[in-house]
Scaffold this motif. Structure first.
Motif, short mmCIF file in Angstrom:
data_model
loop_
_atom_site.label_atom_id
_atom_site.label_comp_id
_atom_site.label_asym_id
_atom_site.label_seq_id
_atom_site.Cartn_x
_atom_site.Cartn_y
_atom_site.Cartn_z
N VAL A 1 0.83 -1.20 0.00
CA VAL A 1 0.00 0.00 0.00
C VAL A 1 0.87 1.25 0.00
CG1 VAL A 1 -1.65 1.33 1.36
CG2 VAL A 1 -1.95 -1.14 1.12
N GLU A 2 1.89 1.26 0.83
CA GLU A 2 2.78 2.43 0.89
C GLU A 2 3.47 2.68 -0.46
OE1 GLU A 2 5.35 1.44 4.08
OE2 GLU A 2 3.94 2.04 5.67
N THR A 3 3.89 1.60 -1.10
CA THR A 3 4.54 1.74 -2.40
C THR A 3 3.57 2.24 -3.45
OG1 THR A 3 6.01 -0.09 -1.81
CG2 THR A 3 5.94 0.55 -4.12
N ARG A 4 2.33 1.72 -3.41
CA ARG A 4 1.34 2.16 -4.38
C ARG A 4 0.98 3.63 -4.17
NH1 ARG A 4 0.47 -0.28 -8.96
NH2 ARG A 4 -1.31 1.13 -9.03
N ALA B 1 3.09 5.89 -3.06
CA ALA B 1 4.23 6.63 -3.62
C ALA B 1 4.16 6.64 -5.15
CB ALA B 1 5.54 6.01 -3.16
N MET B 2 3.70 5.54 -5.75
CA MET B 2 3.58 5.49 -7.21
C MET B 2 2.48 6.41 -7.71
SD MET B 2 3.94 1.36 -7.52
CE MET B 2 3.51 1.25 -9.24
N GLY B 3 1.44 6.56 -6.88
CA GLY B 3 0.32 7.40 -7.29
C GLY B 3 -0.94 6.57 -7.41
N LEU B 4 -1.95 6.90 -6.61
CA LEU B 4 -3.20 6.16 -6.67
C LEU B 4 -4.03 6.55 -7.89
CD1 LEU B 4 -4.20 6.22 -2.89
CD2 LEU B 4 -2.99 4.43 -4.15
N ASP B 5 -3.71 7.66 -8.52
CA ASP B 5 -4.30 8.01 -9.81
C ASP B 5 -3.25 8.73 -10.63
OD1 ASP B 5 -4.26 10.78 -9.03
OD2 ASP B 5 -6.14 10.48 -7.95
N GLU B 6 -3.64 9.20 -11.81
CA GLU B 6 -2.66 9.77 -12.75
C GLU B 6 -2.14 11.14 -12.32
OE1 GLU B 6 -6.71 11.16 -14.05
OE2 GLU B 6 -5.79 9.33 -13.27
N ASN B 7 -2.72 11.74 -11.29
CA ASN B 7 -2.31 13.08 -10.88
C ASN B 7 -1.48 13.10 -9.61
OD1 ASN B 7 -3.68 14.41 -13.04
ND2 ASN B 7 -5.62 14.10 -11.95
N ARG B 8 -1.22 11.94 -9.02
CA ARG B 8 -0.49 11.90 -7.76
C ARG B 8 0.71 10.97 -7.86
NH1 ARG B 8 -5.11 10.67 -3.36
NH2 ARG B 8 -5.87 9.32 -5.05
N GLY B 9 1.64 11.18 -6.92
CA GLY B 9 2.80 10.31 -6.86
C GLY B 9 3.72 10.46 -8.05
N TYR B 10 4.46 9.37 -8.33
CA TYR B 10 5.39 9.40 -9.47
C TYR B 10 4.65 9.65 -10.77
CZ TYR B 10 8.40 7.12 -6.00
OH TYR B 10 9.11 6.82 -4.87
N GLN B 11 3.47 9.04 -10.92
CA GLN B 11 2.70 9.24 -12.15
C GLN B 11 2.34 10.71 -12.35
OE1 GLN B 11 -0.25 6.07 -13.38
NE2 GLN B 11 -0.19 5.65 -11.17
N GLY B 12 1.85 11.34 -11.27
CA GLY B 12 1.51 12.75 -11.38
C GLY B 12 2.72 13.62 -11.68
N GLY B 13 3.88 13.27 -11.09
CA GLY B 13 5.09 14.06 -11.30
C GLY B 13 5.56 14.03 -12.74
N PHE B 14 5.72 12.80 -13.30
CA PHE B 14 6.24 12.78 -14.68
C PHE B 14 5.16 13.21 -15.69
CE2 PHE B 14 4.89 8.19 -14.73
CZ PHE B 14 4.13 8.21 -15.88
N PHE C 1 9.65 8.96 -13.92
CA PHE C 1 9.27 7.73 -14.62
C PHE C 1 10.11 6.55 -14.17
CE2 PHE C 1 9.85 4.86 -18.29
CZ PHE C 1 8.54 4.38 -18.38
N MET C 2 11.41 6.75 -14.00
CA MET C 2 12.28 5.64 -13.57
C MET C 2 11.97 5.24 -12.12
SD MET C 2 13.75 4.77 -16.22
CE MET C 2 14.62 3.44 -15.40
N GLN C 3 11.59 6.21 -11.30
CA GLN C 3 11.15 5.86 -9.93
C GLN C 3 9.90 4.98 -9.98
OE1 GLN C 3 10.93 9.73 -7.85
NE2 GLN C 3 12.43 8.88 -6.43
N LEU C 4 8.99 5.32 -10.91
CA LEU C 4 7.80 4.50 -11.08
C LEU C 4 8.16 3.10 -11.57
CD1 LEU C 4 4.68 4.41 -11.06
CD2 LEU C 4 4.76 5.10 -13.48
N VAL C 5 9.10 3.00 -12.50
CA VAL C 5 9.53 1.69 -13.00
C VAL C 5 10.14 0.86 -11.86
CG1 VAL C 5 11.18 0.51 -14.52
CG2 VAL C 5 9.87 2.49 -15.36
N ASP C 6 11.02 1.48 -11.06
CA ASP C 6 11.62 0.76 -9.92
C ASP C 6 10.55 0.31 -8.92
OD1 ASP C 6 14.12 1.16 -11.01
OD2 ASP C 6 14.54 2.96 -9.83
N ALA C 7 9.54 1.17 -8.72
CA ALA C 7 8.46 0.80 -7.81
C ALA C 7 7.69 -0.39 -8.36
CB ALA C 7 7.53 1.99 -7.59
#
Length: 339
Positions: free
Chosen positions: A100-103, A105-118, A196-202
């Motif tokens: 859950v914590e990793t998800r 950080a990845m972003g629960l939707d397209e506007n948050r987390g690593y997804q929102g950042g890139f 994007f690479m942080q998301l890939v590692d996650a």
């Protein structure tokens, strides 16, 4: 009969206890299935309300598990399985929390987390390239975005390699621009690539499919917990079968023992009754010729002993009457001779 009733009460209570354990185990299995449901709801919908439900259900599960273990302290083999459950379940819970914590950080939707950042960086970079009319670089960025979305859709690392190659080409083209353009474009591209690479590692850590990474680990852990439930149910069914077999064997043994005892008592009673009647028959036969007492000890039943006592008294009374009659006859004879 008292032994039979007592054994039935004892084993019935034992079967009732085993049945209660079985019901408690079924309820525990249902609680764990509910946990798996909340887990899958979160993975499917990425809604944090399911993590709260999971946490609440996990506390209830541990409470129920402790209660079921307390009901089954007699079985050492079952206690070992309970110990394995207490060891494996917290690990499963901990792995789900990490997921859950990793998800998050990845972003629960397209506007948050690593997804929102890139995604924000990509949109800003697209706007800059479109504004400057860098059509070649804009087309190259679209190819990068395509590789990115292919990876997000298929979770295949070949699209990451493709994205990296396109990213290197775009860097070269940006470096060929003026220092001002470079300072405008390069930070956005670097941010996009870093996120994007942080998301890939996650994704690698979580698992590119349900059998790898953290997903595979806590899935295997969940299967281990379920297997422990299966083992507990198997052992409990064996205990129920063994208890039922003991009930049947004990009941048959008590019934056979009771039957044998009753047969012996009936035979002995019949022989005693027959002996008593024989004694009475012999007594009345002898009464015709001689006055002999009946031996009261040879009569088996107390009622017959009472009859024997009365018969002996009757013999004594008749003997006395006969003696008195004989004495009276002798006295009459002397009186006649004296006259």
């Amino acid at each position: 009969m008292l032994l039979l009733v007592g054994s039935q009460i004892y084993y019935t209570q034992k079967l009732v206890d085993l049945n209660e354990k079985n019901k408690s185990l079924l309820r525990l299995g249902q609680d764990f299935l509910q946990l798996r449901r909340h887990e899958k709801d979160f993975l499917l919908r990425l809604d944090l309300k399911y993590t709260d439900k999971f946490t609440h259900q996990a506390k209830r599960f541990l409470t129920q598990l402790t209660a079921v273990q307390a009901l089954d302290k007699q079985s050492q083999q079952n206690q070992q399985i309970f110990d394995e459950l207490f060891n494996s379940f917290p690990l499963y819970q901990q792995q789900f929390v990490s997921l859950v914590e990793t998800r998050i950080a990845m972003g629960l939707d397209e506007n948050r987390g690593y997804q929102g950042g890139f995604r924000q960086a990509a949109h800003a970079l697209e706007a800059k390239l479109s504004e400057a009319e860098f059509l070649n670089m804009y087309q190259l960025l679209l190819q990068i975005r395509r590789a990115e979305k292919d990876f997000l859709l298929r979770k295949d690392l070949k699209y990451v390699n493709k994205e990296r190659a396109l990213y290197s080409t775009l860097i070269q083209r940006i470096e060929a621009q003026s220092p001002f353009q470079y300072s405008q474009l390069m930070p956005l591209l670097s941010k996009y690539q870093h996120e994007f690479m942080q998301l890939v590692d996650a994704y690698r850590y979580v698992g590119l499919n349900h059998n790898t990474g953290l997903q595979g680990n806590f899935r295997d852990q969940a299967h281990l917990v379920e297997q422990n439930f299966v083992n507990l149910d198997h052992h409990l069914q064996q205990q129920v079968t063994a208890a039922q077999r003991r009930v049947e064997i004990t009941s048959v043994m008590i019934m056979l023992s009771t039957t044998a005892t009753l047969i012996v008592l009936l035979v002995r009673s019949f022989l005693t009754l027959q002996r008593a009647f024989n004694n009475f028959g012999m007594f009345f036969y002898r009464c015709k010729r001689e006055y002999k007492h009946m031996d009261e000890k040879s009569v088996g039943f107390s009622e017959f002993k009472y009859l024997a006592t009365i018969a002996n008294e009757m013999i004594d009374s008749r003997r006395k009457i006969e003696q008195e009659l004989r004495a009276a006859q002798d006295e009459i004879t002397r009186l006649r001779l004296g006259m």
